[in-house]
Design a protein around this motif. Structure first.
Motif, mmCIF file in Angstrom:
data_model
loop_
_atom_site.group_PDB
_atom_site.id
_atom_site.type_symbol
_atom_site.label_atom_id
_atom_site.label_comp_id
_atom_site.label_asym_id
_atom_site.label_seq_id
_atom_site.Cartn_x
_atom_site.Cartn_y
_atom_site.Cartn_z
ATOM 1 N N ASN A 1 9.024 7.388 -7.342
ATOM 2 C CA ASN A 1 10.485 7.444 -7.324
ATOM 3 C C ASN A 1 11.045 6.950 -5.996
ATOM 4 O O ASN A 1 12.082 6.281 -5.954
ATOM 5 N N LEU A 2 10.348 7.279 -4.905
ATOM 6 C CA LEU A 2 10.800 6.832 -3.589
ATOM 7 C C LEU A 2 10.706 5.324 -3.468
ATOM 8 O O LEU A 2 11.566 4.682 -2.852
ATOM 9 N N VAL B 1 2.359 13.334 -0.005
ATOM 10 C CA VAL B 1 3.464 13.271 -0.960
ATOM 11 C C VAL B 1 2.887 13.086 -2.363
ATOM 12 O O VAL B 1 1.965 12.286 -2.562
ATOM 13 N N ALA B 2 3.428 13.805 -3.328
ATOM 14 C CA ALA B 2 2.952 13.706 -4.700
ATOM 15 C C ALA B 2 3.159 12.293 -5.236
ATOM 16 O O ALA B 2 4.143 11.622 -4.892
ATOM 17 N N THR B 3 2.242 11.848 -6.092
ATOM 18 C CA THR B 3 2.287 10.476 -6.608
ATOM 19 C C THR B 3 3.600 10.188 -7.324
ATOM 20 O O THR B 3 4.195 9.106 -7.155
ATOM 21 N N ALA B 4 4.078 11.129 -8.135
ATOM 22 C CA ALA B 4 5.332 10.922 -8.860
ATOM 23 C C ALA B 4 6.499 10.746 -7.898
ATOM 24 O O ALA B 4 7.383 9.898 -8.101
ATOM 25 N N PRO C 1 4.499 14.384 5.180
ATOM 26 C CA PRO C 1 5.475 14.025 4.132
ATOM 27 C C PRO C 1 6.867 13.698 4.650
ATOM 28 O O PRO C 1 7.497 12.743 4.181
ATOM 29 N N VAL C 2 7.357 14.472 5.616
ATOM 30 C CA VAL C 2 8.728 14.267 6.097
ATOM 31 C C VAL C 2 8.846 12.926 6.815
ATOM 32 O O VAL C 2 9.766 12.139 6.547
ATOM 33 N N TYR D 1 0.826 -1.211 0.000
ATOM 34 C CA TYR D 1 0.000 0.000 0.000
ATOM 35 C C TYR D 1 0.859 1.260 0.000
ATOM 36 O O TYR D 1 0.436 2.309 0.483
ATOM 37 N N PHE D 2 2.044 1.151 -0.557
ATOM 38 C CA PHE D 2 3.019 2.234 -0.487
ATOM 39 C C PHE D 2 2.493 3.518 -1.116
ATOM 40 O O PHE D 2 2.592 4.600 -0.537
ATOM 41 N N VAL D 3 1.936 3.397 -2.309
ATOM 42 C CA VAL D 3 1.468 4.586 -3.023
ATOM 43 C C VAL D 3 0.326 5.258 -2.256
ATOM 44 O O VAL D 3 0.310 6.484 -2.066
#
Length: 405
Positions: A253-254, A246-249, A303-304, A236-238
């Motif tokens: 990448n992460l 956090v933005a999907t893009a 996000p952080v 379920y990372f995304v």
């Protein structure tokens, strides 16, 4: 006499090509599960099935590995390692090639179960090869290389999604994955081993280790609990990333970066712990705790903390798999297939439970509550690992093997 004893402890020359071949085989045999997950939206649309149904297919793959492990352990113990690995690679290829052509959900489920079962022979076979071909002072690194296959197996489907899916469709991507899976079969001759299974002799009757079975159970439970939390986050990372703002893009990448980092951590920790392999259980416990802390950071939901938590969960939380294989090899030196069996049952039991359990909890508790529950599972896994390690202190460890092949 000295020469005979030396032959029992020194591996055959050229063990790294053999180890790399095992790692490649481990990568392609677990790839069907990851490939279906990566291509899930397109498969669902084409086959007209629900997300739940496709999730069932993925769980069937992991469940077949976990539940079939007692049988695959026996197969891996009796058949030549090279034949076991070649067969596993060929079956993985056939599974993905079949999926690329099927229009039936029933066939999809059937081949996923077959692929999951044959995936189960790889870790026990890897244990045998490492025990017979790799010097003891390099076994943690070798096991880390095999463990890195889990990270590599997520990268390949990711590349197929990025490069093949959009222009050519999911069937072409799955077809290419099936062709790629043939590569390790062409290298299987590099993995020939000569086992030396002489009679066990203990220096003293007190050296017999009656608690080994209990330790193996505790370590398998530890692997299952820790893998449950970290596999759930990977699945379920995304969604977790976007929920944290956090933005999907950036999340995509992460995810790729975290997979590469997980591979690097497995290799680095393997190389470092080879200097003091008796400390592997303590290092594994610490890594499980660090992974649980990463899951707790993800639960905060900004996000952080998501970025730092994801890095910890993937690197430390997933980085212990090779070390656990090396630790169990030291624990059962005469039954190397049991070492792979222990790691495998734990990891794939966790992988079977994780997607559905996390999905259900996120529906009831939200993503933050589900991630926090996953962190608790990771802490419980570390406790089980530590309990097993503590049990080892209650016995005298010296058991030697004599006799030749």
């Amino acid at each position: 006499m000295a020469t005979a004893q030396k032959s029992l402890v020194e591996p055959a020359a050229g063990h790294w090509p053999a180890t790399v071949t095992v790692a490649l085989t481990a990568t392609v045999t677990v790839m069907p599960g990851f490939a279906v997950g990566a291509l899930a939206p397109s498969i669902q649309s084409d086959l007209h099935i629900s997300r739940t149904a496709l999730g069932l297919a993925m769980s069937a793959f992991y469940a077949a590995t976990a539940l079939g492990s007692p049988a695959t352990k026996r197969l891996a113990a009796r058949l030549p390692v090279s034949a076991v690995l070649a067969t596993a690679s060929l079956v993985a290829s056939a599974v993905m090639l079949t999926m690329s052509q099927t229009t039936s959900f029933a066939i999809l489920i059937a081949v996923m179960v077959l692929g999951g079962f044959t995936n189960g022979v790889v870790q026990p076979a890897a244990g045998r090869l490492i025990a017979t071909r790799v010097p003891e002072h390099r076994r943690s690194l070798a096991a880390g290389l095999v463990g890195a296959a889990l990270g590599a197996a997520t990268l390949v489907p990711g590349l197929l999604v990025a490069l093949v899916l959009q222009p050519f469709g999911w069937r072409a991507a799955m077809l290419i994955a099936g062709v790629v899976a043939l590569l390790p079969a062409t290298l299987s001759s590099l993995t020939r081993t000569q086992d030396h299974r002489g009679p066990v002799q203990a220096e003293n009757v007190d050296d017999v280790r009656p608690n080994v079975g209990r330790v193996l159970v505790l370590w398998a439970v530890a692997a299952a609990l820790s893998a449950t939390g970290n596999n759930a986050v990977a699945s379920y990372f995304v969604q977790l990333g976007t929920h944290s703002g956090v933005a999907t893009a950036v999340v995509g990448n992460l995810l790729a970066l975290s997979a590469v980092l997980a591979i690097a951590v497995r290799l680095t920790t393997g190389a470092l712990t080879d200097r003091a392999p008796h400390r592997n259980p303590a290092v594994i416990t610490a890594m499980m705790l660090a992974g649980a802390f990463g899951l707790a950071l993800i639960a905060i939901g900004n996000p952080v903390t998501f970025v730092f938590g994801a890095i910890l969960a993937f690197s430390a939380g997933w980085g212990w798999t090779g070390l656990l294989l090396a630790a169990t090899l030291r624990l059962v030196p005469g039954r190397a297939e049991n070492a792979g069996h222990t790691v495998q049952v734990g990891i794939y039991a966790g992988a079977t439970v994780a997607p559905f359990a996390f999905g259900a909890m996120s529906s009831m508790l939200g993503f933050a509550g589900a991630a926090l529950t996953a962190a608790v599972a990771g802490i419980a896994g570390a406790a089980s690992m530590a309990a097993g390690a503590f049990g080892l202190r209650k016995r005298r460890p010296l058991i030697t093997r004599t006799g030749g092949g």
